[in-house]
Structure formats: structure tokens, C-alpha cells
Design a protein around this motif. Sequence first.
Motif, short mmCIF file in Angstrom:
data_model
loop_
_atom_site.label_atom_id
_atom_site.label_comp_id
_atom_site.label_asym_id
_atom_site.label_seq_id
_atom_site.Cartn_x
_atom_site.Cartn_y
_atom_site.Cartn_z
N VAL A 285 24.91 -4.36 -70.29
CA VAL A 285 25.09 -3.02 -70.84
C VAL A 285 26.57 -2.65 -70.84
N ASP A 286 27.12 -2.46 -72.03
CA ASP A 286 28.52 -2.05 -72.18
C ASP A 286 28.69 -1.51 -73.59
N ASP A 287 29.49 -0.46 -73.75
CA ASP A 287 29.69 0.10 -75.08
C ASP A 287 30.72 -0.69 -75.89
N GLU A 288 31.43 -1.62 -75.24
CA GLU A 288 32.36 -2.49 -75.95
C GLU A 288 31.59 -3.73 -76.42
N LYS A 289 31.22 -3.72 -77.69
CA LYS A 289 30.31 -4.74 -78.20
C LYS A 289 30.88 -6.15 -78.11
N ASN A 290 32.20 -6.29 -78.23
CA ASN A 290 32.79 -7.62 -78.13
C ASN A 290 32.64 -8.19 -76.73
N ILE A 291 32.75 -7.30 -75.72
CA ILE A 291 32.56 -7.75 -74.33
C ILE A 291 31.13 -8.21 -74.12
N VAL A 292 30.18 -7.42 -74.62
CA VAL A 292 28.76 -7.77 -74.46
C VAL A 292 28.46 -9.10 -75.15
N LYS A 293 28.97 -9.27 -76.36
CA LYS A 293 28.72 -10.52 -77.08
C LYS A 293 29.32 -11.71 -76.34
N GLY A 294 30.51 -11.50 -75.76
CA GLY A 294 31.16 -12.59 -75.02
C GLY A 294 30.37 -12.98 -73.78
N ASN B 245 11.05 -3.72 -70.00
CA ASN B 245 11.14 -5.16 -69.78
C ASN B 245 11.32 -5.47 -68.29
N THR B 246 11.06 -6.71 -67.94
CA THR B 246 11.28 -7.17 -66.58
C THR B 246 12.51 -8.08 -66.57
N TYR B 247 13.55 -7.64 -65.87
CA TYR B 247 14.79 -8.40 -65.82
C TYR B 247 15.01 -8.96 -64.42
N ASP B 248 15.73 -10.08 -64.38
CA ASP B 248 16.12 -10.67 -63.09
C ASP B 248 17.41 -10.06 -62.58
N LEU B 249 18.21 -9.49 -63.49
CA LEU B 249 19.49 -8.88 -63.10
C LEU B 249 20.00 -8.03 -64.25
N ILE B 250 20.69 -6.95 -63.92
CA ILE B 250 21.31 -6.07 -64.93
C ILE B 250 22.80 -5.97 -64.65
N ILE B 251 23.60 -6.23 -65.68
CA ILE B 251 25.05 -6.01 -65.62
C ILE B 251 25.32 -4.69 -66.30
N LEU B 252 25.86 -3.72 -65.57
CA LEU B 252 25.90 -2.34 -66.04
C LEU B 252 27.30 -1.74 -65.94
N ASP B 253 27.87 -1.40 -67.08
CA ASP B 253 29.20 -0.77 -67.10
C ASP B 253 29.09 0.67 -66.61
#
Length: 226
Positions: free
Chosen positions: A7-16, A44-52
Motif C-alpha cells: 500500500v503506497d500512493d506512489e505507484k512507481n514504488i508499489v510497482k517496483g 482477502n487473507t494476506y500473509d503480510l501487509i506493507i503499509l505506507d
Amino acid sequence: MAQILVVDDEKNIVKGIKFSLEQDDMKVDMAHDGEEALQMARDNTYDLIILDVMLPKIEGTDVCRQIREFSAVPVVMVTAKGEDMDKIMGLEYGADDYITKPFNILELKARIKAILRRAAREKPKSKTQMITVRDVTLDTLSRRVFVHGTEIYLTAKEYDLLEFLMSNVEQVYTREALLARLWGADNTGDVRTVDVHVRRLREKIEEDPSNPKYLYTKWGVGYYFR
């Protein structure tokens, strides 16, 4: 295959991040604002969330706090701020770890893999095992916690801390020992991380957190479960 939400509003970072994690055979979903992230975490069921931390619509800390109301999924907060207080505040809202921008993608992947390995290692493989100390009961298979018969919802790291101390009743552990045991021997984080988790845990299992009857402090030494 681990399922990760980035989760990040900088789409290039998320895509990377998505591209890099997919090279390690992880399945990655993307979200770009707080509302979308919260809905995806519910659906959804996630194993981990990366959250800005800095997100449109709902800030990352509030997203993390709301996720904690229905899920114990590990959350790694990402912040552009470097001050210790910002990192500690991320933990206050229920995050399990944090990383500061700009970060090396290899470091992020190492943290993700360490969290996933610990989760896999700590998940019991046999029949249900119960740990009961006075009025607190842990179901180590489902990682559920009950106090006076009422289920209490903990974060993954809060549960790990409680299970470890309840498995070693009356044994006092320093903050440094707990940090190494629960966050990894090579972790260089602030020992205040342990203090934050102990305080959050007390708020959930103690009737009066300021006068605990389960999770005690040995002043000048560390913490223990009685």
C-alpha cells in the motif's frame, strides 16, 4: 506462495516492490489509498501487509489501527520520516515492524522473509495445544487468546510476546533479550519497541494496566509473566 498487500500512493514504488517480490514467487496485490487498503484487507487473507504511513483518504496509522480490529496479519509500516517517535507511533497503532524511506529493496525483502519464516516456524504442526496460566489461555494452534473465557485479539507480535512469557512463567527477561528473541538476533532496533508491545499487551489482557496481575515489570531488569 505468500500473499502480500503493498500500500503506497506512489505507484512507481508499489510497482517496483511488486515486481521484486514476484521474482521470489510471492503473490502481490496493490492499493494506493487508505480506503482501498482497508477494504482489501477485509476481503482477502494476506500473509503480510506493507503499509505506507502517508496515504490519501485514510492515513496509514489509522488503516493499521482498524486492521487490528479484525486481523492479526503482520504489518510493516513504511515512513519517509526518520524520527524515533514516528517509528514508535507506528508500533503503537499495531505495526509489527517498520522501515524508513528511502530503503533498499533487498533490506525490505529480508525483513519480509524473516517475518514469514518466523510465522511458519511458530505455527504448531500437531494437534491443538493449550497453555493456561491462571485466567489466561492460549490456543497455540489457532494463536487465539482468551482471558476469563473471552477472546482477546492480539497482533502477531503481541501474541508472540505473550506466548513466550507464558511458556516461561516467572522467568525475567531483559528488553534486549526479548528484542533479540522476538525480532531476531541481528535486529538493531530500539528496545523501546519492547516497551510499546508490553504496554499494548497489558491494555488488552489486564483489568487495570497500571496495576498488572499477569505481566509484571522487574524494575531495572525486564519483564516476566506471573
